[in-house]
Scaffold this active site. Structure first.
Site, short mmCIF file in Angstrom:
data_model
loop_
_atom_site.label_atom_id
_atom_site.label_comp_id
_atom_site.label_asym_id
_atom_site.label_seq_id
_atom_site.Cartn_x
_atom_site.Cartn_y
_atom_site.Cartn_z
N ASN A 9 0.88 -1.18 0.00
CA ASN A 9 0.00 0.00 0.00
C ASN A 9 0.91 1.21 0.00
O ASN A 9 1.50 1.54 1.02
CB ASN A 9 -0.90 -0.03 1.25
CG ASN A 9 -1.75 1.22 1.36
OD1 ASN A 9 -1.78 2.05 0.45
ND2 ASN A 9 -2.43 1.37 2.50
N LYS A 11 0.12 4.22 -0.18
CA LYS A 11 -0.51 5.41 0.40
C LYS A 11 -0.26 6.59 -0.56
O LYS A 11 -0.26 6.37 -1.77
CB LYS A 11 0.00 5.65 1.82
CG LYS A 11 -0.12 4.35 2.66
CD LYS A 11 0.11 4.53 4.11
CE LYS A 11 -0.07 3.17 4.81
NZ LYS A 11 0.07 3.24 6.26
N HIS A 93 -9.35 1.32 5.14
CA HIS A 93 -8.07 1.54 5.83
C HIS A 93 -8.29 2.53 6.98
O HIS A 93 -9.08 3.46 6.86
CB HIS A 93 -7.04 2.09 4.84
CG HIS A 93 -5.65 2.04 5.38
ND1 HIS A 93 -5.20 2.95 6.31
CD2 HIS A 93 -4.65 1.16 5.20
CE1 HIS A 93 -3.95 2.63 6.64
NE2 HIS A 93 -3.60 1.55 5.98
N GLU A 95 -6.63 4.93 7.98
CA GLU A 95 -6.38 6.34 7.63
C GLU A 95 -7.60 6.93 6.94
O GLU A 95 -7.92 8.11 7.12
CB GLU A 95 -5.12 6.43 6.74
CG GLU A 95 -3.86 6.16 7.56
CD GLU A 95 -2.71 5.54 6.80
OE1 GLU A 95 -2.71 5.56 5.55
OE2 GLU A 95 -1.79 5.00 7.47
N GLU A 165 -5.26 -4.80 10.57
CA GLU A 165 -4.22 -3.80 10.76
C GLU A 165 -4.47 -3.07 12.08
O GLU A 165 -5.25 -2.11 12.12
CB GLU A 165 -4.26 -2.77 9.62
CG GLU A 165 -3.99 -3.35 8.26
CD GLU A 165 -3.37 -2.33 7.31
OE1 GLU A 165 -2.32 -2.64 6.76
OE2 GLU A 165 -3.91 -1.22 7.17
N GLY A 171 2.79 2.21 10.80
CA GLY A 171 3.78 3.27 10.66
C GLY A 171 4.50 3.64 11.93
O GLY A 171 5.19 4.65 11.99
N SER A 211 3.63 -2.16 10.36
CA SER A 211 5.08 -2.27 10.57
C SER A 211 5.62 -3.66 10.23
O SER A 211 6.59 -4.12 10.84
CB SER A 211 5.46 -1.85 11.99
OG SER A 211 5.10 -0.51 12.23
P1 13P Z 1 3.21 0.30 7.63
O1 13P Z 1 3.68 -1.00 7.03
O2 13P Z 1 3.97 1.49 7.12
O3 13P Z 1 3.13 0.23 9.13
O4 13P Z 1 1.71 0.53 7.09
C1 13P Z 1 0.81 -0.52 7.18
C2 13P Z 1 -0.40 -0.13 6.44
O5 13P Z 1 -1.12 0.77 6.83
C3 13P Z 1 -0.70 -0.84 5.19
O6 13P Z 1 -1.97 -0.56 4.73
#
Ligand code: 13P
Length: 248
Positions: A9, A11, A93, A95, A165, A171, A211
């Site tokens: 992803n 983002k 997601h 976010e 997640e 992150g 992560s």
């Molecule tokens: P990270 O791998 O950067 O923690 O992000 C995970 C994520 O949100 C994937 O959709």
């Protein structure tokens, strides 16, 4: 049997040229390797058509509209996503839930439109740090699953990929331990089995995200209910993404 999947992803990272170059580099780096999983990259909307037409990698959008078409300035429909050649769409997601106010009711509409247009949703669920500390993480994940997905027919549900997640792991460098992830994945699979039966549950791919990287993928993917990963930061560089893919 269910598929193993490693999905990146991106983002809101990489411009068009960077994204197309990355996809070509990744495909070249994977050529000739005996992969034990499907590989998907989740790109911004503007990259979808170029990446889908120039590589054989699986391609996912990171969102789609909750309306089919019409006067919704700035939105991108599931039909438009499918017309690029993308086969997947990441929905729900954290976010999107946190920054753009996406509720379970909105997500339910997005899932229906994605399915109606032949896309497989990669549907994200997961609790916050506060919810885990209050010991309500199982309830939260169950509610997200039930409210957005459990009115689907078994046939439609079988097109869904789940991504667990935990928000506190995204992150932050704080990966869930493989025991914490396995415990939740087993719970999600049981929740699916209670609604749709064991066969549908056993055939559902449940990915871990938060992560995950080349250093922990192997241990996570060795867990019986972890069928792959949804990878943020470590999906942005080919050299970091390959070791995750090779976690299988
Ligand atoms: P990270 O791998 O950067 O923690 O992000 C995970 C994520 O949100 C994937 O959709």
């Amino acid at each position: 049997m269910r598929k193993n999947i490693v999905a990146g992803n991106w983002k809101m990272n990489k411009n068009l040229q960077e994204g197309v170059a990355f996809a070509k580099d990744l495909e070249a780096a994977l050529a000739g390797k005996a992969l034990k999983c499907d590989v998907i990259i989740g790109t911004p909307f503007i990259h979808l058509a170029s990446v889908a037409s120039s590589t054989k990698l699986g391609v996912a959008a990171q969102n789609c509209a909750d309306k089919a078409s019409g006067a919704y300035t700035g939105e991108v429909s599931a039909d438009m996503v499918a017309s690029t050649g993308a086969k997947y769409v990441i929905l729900g997601h954290s976010e999107r839930r946190t920054y753009y106010g996406e509720t379970d009711a909105i997500l339910k509409e997005k899932v229906l439109l994605a399915l109606a247009n032949g896309l497989s949703p990669i549907f994200c669920i997961g609790e916050t740090k506060d919810e885990r500390e209050k010991n309500v993480h199982f309830d939260v994940v169950k509610k997200q699953t039930v409210d957005a997905l459990f009115e689907l027919s078994a046939e439609d549900f079988s097109k869904i990929v789940i991504a667990y997640e935990p928000v506190w792991a995204i992150g932050t460098g704080l990966t869930a331990t493989s025991a914490q992830a396995q415990e939740m994945h087993a719970y999600i699979r049981q929740t699916i089995a209670d609604k749709y039966g064991k066969e549908v549950a056993d055939n559902t791919s449940i990915l871990y995200g938060g992560s995950a990287n080349g250093g922990n993928a192997k241990e996570l993917f060795a867990c019986p209910d972890i069928d792959g990963g949804l990878i943020g930061g470590a999906s942005l560089d080919v050299e970091k993404f390959i070791p995750v893919i090779e976690g299988f």
